[in-house]
Design a protein around this motif. Structure first.
Motif, PDB file in Angstrom:
ATOM      1  N   VAL A  30       0.853  -1.188   0.000  1.00  0.00           N
ATOM      2  CA  VAL A  30       0.000   0.000   0.000  1.00  0.00           C
ATOM      3  C   VAL A  30       0.883   1.230   0.000  1.00  0.00           C
ATOM      4  O   VAL A  30       1.949   1.252   0.596  1.00  0.00           O
ATOM      5  CB  VAL A  30      -0.957   0.040   1.217  1.00  0.00           C
ATOM      6  CG1 VAL A  30      -2.019  -1.007   1.088  1.00  0.00           C
ATOM      7  CG2 VAL A  30      -0.207  -0.107   2.508  1.00  0.00           C
ATOM      8  N   ALA A  31       0.409   2.227  -0.713  1.00  0.00           N
ATOM      9  CA  ALA A  31       1.043   3.549  -0.673  1.00  0.00           C
ATOM     10  C   ALA A  31      -0.009   4.512  -0.144  1.00  0.00           C
ATOM     11  O   ALA A  31      -1.009   4.086   0.392  1.00  0.00           O
ATOM     12  CB  ALA A  31       1.541   3.937  -2.048  1.00  0.00           C
ATOM     13  N   ASP A  32       0.188   5.828  -0.373  1.00  0.00           N
ATOM     14  CA  ASP A  32      -0.723   6.803   0.246  1.00  0.00           C
ATOM     15  C   ASP A  32      -2.174   6.566  -0.105  1.00  0.00           C
ATOM     16  O   ASP A  32      -3.029   6.485   0.743  1.00  0.00           O
ATOM     17  CB  ASP A  32      -0.342   8.221  -0.211  1.00  0.00           C
ATOM     18  CG  ASP A  32       1.006   8.601   0.317  1.00  0.00           C
ATOM     19  OD1 ASP A  32       1.724   9.339  -0.374  1.00  0.00           O
ATOM     20  OD2 ASP A  32       1.333   8.135   1.414  1.00  0.00           O
ATOM     21  N   ASN A  33      -2.440   6.460  -1.393  1.00  0.00           N
ATOM     22  CA  ASN A  33      -3.850   6.309  -1.790  1.00  0.00           C
ATOM     23  C   ASN A  33      -4.051   5.118  -2.678  1.00  0.00           C
ATOM     24  O   ASN A  33      -5.029   5.059  -3.386  1.00  0.00           O
ATOM     25  CB  ASN A  33      -4.306   7.548  -2.558  1.00  0.00           C
ATOM     26  CG  ASN A  33      -4.797   8.618  -1.625  1.00  0.00           C
ATOM     27  OD1 ASN A  33      -5.265   8.307  -0.550  1.00  0.00           O
ATOM     28  ND2 ASN A  33      -4.673   9.855  -2.042  1.00  0.00           N
ATOM     29  N   SER A  34      -3.086   4.203  -2.687  1.00  0.00           N
ATOM     30  CA  SER A  34      -3.236   3.117  -3.650  1.00  0.00           C
ATOM     31  C   SER A  34      -2.842   1.803  -2.998  1.00  0.00           C
ATOM     32  O   SER A  34      -2.073   1.776  -2.031  1.00  0.00           O
ATOM     33  CB  SER A  34      -2.369   3.372  -4.876  1.00  0.00           C
ATOM     34  OG  SER A  34      -1.029   3.375  -4.490  1.00  0.00           O
TER      35      SER A  34
END
Lengths: 156, 213
Positions: A30-34
């Protein structure tokens, strides 16, 4: 005895559910919004939610195959357990159940290890997602469950 | 009825000459190649007329993302003229056979910049009306693996091994059971025969009565 069997069965079902969620949810990184891997790369930008298929590299396909195999083998071992519960001679061990469960745990371990080693270093604050954590939680539970089946004997 | 047949035949004769004036050009749709390799772009045409001596082939190239095309090959009057100034100088070769309506070219030593659309235009006088046909060239550094090929292969191999092991296990059990079964039948038969023989051999001794003194 009945209580032990019930507990072992519940543990097996929990492991199967963990494996299915870990395989099906596309949230190994996971990244900030993805969230991405194993199947899709999904991101939310400015109110839109877009998904595209994840890259077709060989190691991702290997992890996909190993996770699917672990789900299948855990399911086979559940069926073998229910079968041997009613058909095993008294004093016999749950041999097939243990073999399939241990193989399932080996596959989960291999899949998680391959993913850990081969994950590309994007550098943009990517962390491991919940599906990855579930895979690592399922591996020791699956191994312990397999060992319990080796030790367990059918009494009456 | 006869007038109807006559009218349709006249109509057909009217249509066919129109068609015979159009030339149909065939190339591929898309071609994939690796960097550094050679590729043959084929171009052929269909025409109702015989192949004339003034047949011409010409290839033009439009790079990906650009709107201009550049002419890279022309065959006319029995001679082939390849690109000697443009992006394909010294890399283009004519490998077609105009007598057999084949105007294929060979591109050697492909680079990543060669991605683009190649258009072939052929003319067979007096048959000159036709649409040129285009083939798209995609140059890869490495052959890309399709999604799911490796996944399916691994799953298939493991499940196949599982089925094989189960089949072999049951086969061994079945074979061993058969051998054991036949062994016990012959042993059982031998025992029975010996038993009956012994019964026949052993006869009770005759009872004799001795009178009391």
């Amino acid at each position: 005895m009945r209580l032990i069997l019930l507990g072992v069965l519940i543990l097996h079902v929990i492991i199967l559910i963990l494996l299915i969620v870990s395989t099906a949810a596309s949230a190994w990184s996971v990244a900030d919004n993805s969230a991405k891997d194993l199947w899709y790369k999904c991101s939310t930008n400015n109110g839109g939610y877009r998904c595209q298929p994840s890259s077709n590299e060989d190691w991702i396909q290997a992890v996909q195959a190993l996770m699917i195999l672990s789900v299948l083998f855990c399911f086979f071992s559940l069926i073998a357990f229910l079968y041997q519960l009613f058909r095993l001679v008294k004093g016999g061990r749950f041999f097939f159940t243990a073999i399939f469960q241990i193989l399932a745990s080996v596959f989960v371990m291999c899949g998680a290890i391959i993913y850990t080693v081969m994950r590309p270093d994007d550098g943009t604050h990517t962390n491991f997602g919940y599906a990855y954590v579930l895979a690592w939680v399922a591996f020791p539970l699956c191994l312990i469950s397999g060992l319990i089946y080796i030790v367990l004997r059918k009494k009456e | 009825m006869l007038t109807f047949l006559a009218l349709t035949s006249v109509a057909l004769l009217g249509i066919v000459p129109e068609q015979s004036q159009a030339i149909a050009i065939y190339t591929g749709w898309e071609r994939h190649a690796l960097v550094g390799s050679d590729i043959r772009l084929s171009c052929s045409f269909f025409s109702w007329r015989w192949t004339s001596e003034d047949v011409t082939f010409s290839w033009t190239y439009r790079p990906d993302g650009s709107r201009d095309s550049i002419s890279i090959f022309h065959y006319t009057g029995g001679a082939a003229y390849v690109d000697n100034k443009g992006p394909f100088r010294d890399r283009l070769e004519f490998v077609g056979n105009p007598g057999r309506r084949d105007g294929s070219i060979l591109l050697k030593n492909l680079e990543l910049n060669d991605n683009g659309t190649f258009t072939c235009d052929a003319k067979n006088p007096p048959d000159i009306v036709g649409r040129p046909s285009s083939v798209r060239l995609l140059v890869f550094e490495k052959v890309p693996i399709q999604a799911g090929v490796i996944t399916g292969a691994i799953i298939g191999v493991v499940l196949g091994l599982l089925v094989l092991i189960v089949v072999i296990y049951y086969l061994m059990r079945f074979l061993v059971a058969r051998r054991v079964f036949s062994l016990s039948v012959s042993k059982h038969g031998k025992k029975k025969k010996e038993g009956s023989q012994q019964r026949q051999l052993w006869t009770p001794p005759p009872l004799t009565c001795y009178p009391l003194p």
